[in-house]
Write an enzyme that holds these catalytic residues in place. Structure first.
Site, PDB file in Angstrom:
ATOM      1  N   LYS A  71       4.919 -43.956 -18.476  1.00  0.00           N
ATOM      2  CA  LYS A  71       5.108 -42.568 -18.908  1.00  0.00           C
ATOM      3  C   LYS A  71       3.993 -42.162 -19.880  1.00  0.00           C
ATOM      4  O   LYS A  71       3.300 -43.035 -20.442  1.00  0.00           O
ATOM      5  CB  LYS A  71       6.480 -42.418 -19.579  1.00  0.00           C
ATOM      6  N   ARG A  93      21.434 -40.306 -27.163  1.00  0.00           N
ATOM      7  CA  ARG A  93      20.278 -39.473 -26.879  1.00  0.00           C
ATOM      8  C   ARG A  93      20.433 -38.965 -25.451  1.00  0.00           C
ATOM      9  O   ARG A  93      20.761 -37.814 -25.226  1.00  0.00           O
ATOM     10  CB  ARG A  93      19.018 -40.328 -27.071  1.00  0.00           C
ATOM     11  N   TYR A 125     -13.562 -33.293 -47.529  1.00  0.00           N
ATOM     12  CA  TYR A 125     -12.646 -32.204 -47.877  1.00  0.00           C
ATOM     13  C   TYR A 125     -11.733 -32.598 -49.030  1.00  0.00           C
ATOM     14  O   TYR A 125     -11.226 -33.724 -49.086  1.00  0.00           O
ATOM     15  CB  TYR A 125     -11.755 -31.852 -46.683  1.00  0.00           C
TER      16      TYR A 125
HETATM   17  C1  LIG Z   1       9.933 -45.685 -23.075  1.00  0.00           C
HETATM   18  C2  LIG Z   1      11.132 -46.402 -22.585  1.00  0.00           C
HETATM   19  C3  LIG Z   1      11.083 -47.780 -22.296  1.00  0.00           C
HETATM   20  C4  LIG Z   1       9.885 -48.627 -22.656  1.00  0.00           C
HETATM   21  O1  LIG Z   1      10.011 -48.943 -24.025  1.00  0.00           O
HETATM   22  P1  LIG Z   1       8.933 -49.845 -24.810  1.00  0.00           P
HETATM   23  O2  LIG Z   1       9.518 -49.987 -26.157  1.00  0.00           O
HETATM   24  O3  LIG Z   1       7.661 -49.086 -24.802  1.00  0.00           O
HETATM   25  O4  LIG Z   1       8.833 -51.133 -24.068  1.00  0.00           O
HETATM   26  C5  LIG Z   1      12.197 -48.367 -21.711  1.00  0.00           C
HETATM   27  N1  LIG Z   1      13.320 -47.646 -21.470  1.00  0.00           N
HETATM   28  C6  LIG Z   1      13.424 -46.336 -21.777  1.00  0.00           C
HETATM   29  C7  LIG Z   1      14.685 -45.606 -21.512  1.00  0.00           C
HETATM   30  C8  LIG Z   1      12.338 -45.671 -22.352  1.00  0.00           C
HETATM   31  O5  LIG Z   1      12.440 -44.368 -22.680  1.00  0.00           O
END
Ligand SMILES: *Cc1c(COP(=O)(O)O)cnc(C)c1O
Length: 377
Positions: A45, A143, A265
């Site tokens: 992702k 969530r 800055y």
């Molecule tokens: C992003 C995600 C993962 C991967 O998690 P990592 O901590 O990056 O290994 C796995 N399951 C879900 C539901 C996620 O949103």
């Protein structure tokens, strides 16, 4: 751990981000080696955590990965064009729209509510097909996923899943990177009960850190993202993963300043005496976070120099007074992340300096870098 080779071609004008695809596949294999019987997916992702979904997914597929997870339908469609045969799961499911496209593209949405399940079942019915999907049961993240009351309704009514081929029952751990946290056990127990209530359905719980909680957490499919990209899945312990990225900035100018002068800055850095300041061509517009101001560092060869002054949009300054001149000339490169071995800065080191996590460092990496993907064949 091997060094990620520097890019030395003279035509490269500015900062270079090198992404070592072989390190990603080595990490994937290392994680796979920890599983006893469970399959290993790859989470790609957010453009493979900022490292380029297409090259990363192609490399993982070449290494044998057959299941991928993305967050959005659009990411899944892009991945489908690249990899026609693999399983592509969509974490955010169908609530954001695009259900018909997902069915058409043979994508596997994660159904996160009874409403999602009903919509997917009706779509399957309308198409006269069985459609694959994952079912996400919430076990403590609050969530996404079916809350306990919806789960009860689902398991009480066998017809609810008519026309849906459940690929995986899944849940997600809230504290997997804290092995001692009591919520891990509680989520495992709740998930274990859910798995029993949907007999015969493969199950998936572990993210990167979850893999390291023990085989109880592995079920049938593990879903790592971060660890593939070099983030330590076991904070506080030595990182078992290979570093994947090297970020090199280029020195544009070196300035000698004297004590009454300030740098950058807000005049937040005041030279204590004579100082040599190297100005490098990376800034917060490149995802080199402004919170690194007066906190980070860079490696000029094997010599660490402190970041001084504020990170600005396109530039950052280092005090190179202690760096040998041949390593800190205009035109030479400085490692802002990397080089992949000690001494150097890991993604987690930079995250700690910035007051954030490696995930945010990676997904913030900007689009102005000259990006080089190495290996992956
Ligand atoms: C992003 C995600 C993962 C991967 O998690 P990592 O901590 O990056 O290994 C796995 N399951 C879900 C539901 C996620 O949103």
């Amino acid at each position: 751990m091997s060094e990620i080779p520097a890019v030395t071609e003279p035509e490269h004008r500015g900062a270079v981000l090198t992404i070592d695809l072989d390190a990603i596949t080595a990490n994937w294999r290392l994680l796979g080696g920890r599983l006893k019987g469970a399959a290993l997916a790859g989470v790609v992702k957010a453009d493979a955590y900022g490292l380029g979904m297409e090259p990363v997914a192609a490399a993982l597929a070449a290494a044998g990965c057959r299941a991928f997870f993305v967050a959005h339908a659009g990411e899944g469609m892009a991945l489908r064009r690249l990899l026609p045969e693999v399983d592509i799961h969509i974490f955010n499911g169908i609530a954001g729209g695009g259900a018909e496209d997902m069915a058409e593209g043979r994508l596997i949405p994660v159904l996160n509510s009874l409403g999602d399940i009903d919509a997917w079942r009706e779509l399957a019915g309308g198409l006269g097909k069985t459609l694959a999907a994952d079912i996400h049961v919430d076990t403590g993240m609050s969530r996404l996923g079916l809350p306990p009351d919806e789960w009860e309704v689902l398991t009480a009514d066998g017809e609810r899943l008519a026309g849906i081929a459940v690929a995986f029952l899944m849940s997600h751990l809230a504290c997997a990177d804290e092995p001692e946290h009591p919520l891990n056990r509680r989520q495992l127990e709740t998930f274990g009960r859910a798995v029993e209530e949907l007999p015969g359905t493969p199950a998936s719980l572990a993210n990167s850190s979850g893999i390291f909680l023990g085989t109880d957490y592995h079920f049938d499919l593990a879903r790592p993202g971060a660890a593939l990209y070099g983030i330590n899945p076991c904070p506080g312990k030595p990182n078992p993963m290979a570093q994947v990225i090297r970020l090199q900035g280029k020195i544009l100018q070196v300035r000698e300043i004297d004590s009454p002068q300030t740098v950058g800055y807000g005049a937040t850095h005041r030279a204590g005496g004579r100082e040599l300041i190297a100005t490098v061509d990376v800034g917060y517009a490149d995802g080199y976070l402004r919170s690194l101001s007066n906190r980070g560092g860079g490696f000029f060869g094997d010599v660490r120099a402190p970041l001084v002054g504020r990170v600005s949009m396109d530039l950052v300054t280092f005090d190179v007074s202690e760096v040998p001149e041949h390593l800190s000339r205009p035109g030479s490169m400085v490692d802002l992340i990397g080089p992949g071995h000690t001494p150097g800065l890991t993604v987690d080191d930079v995250a700690a300096d910035a007051g954030t996590i490696g995930y945010e460092i990676l997904t913030s990496l900007g689009s102005r870098y000259h990006r080089v993907h190495r290996g992956g064949g």
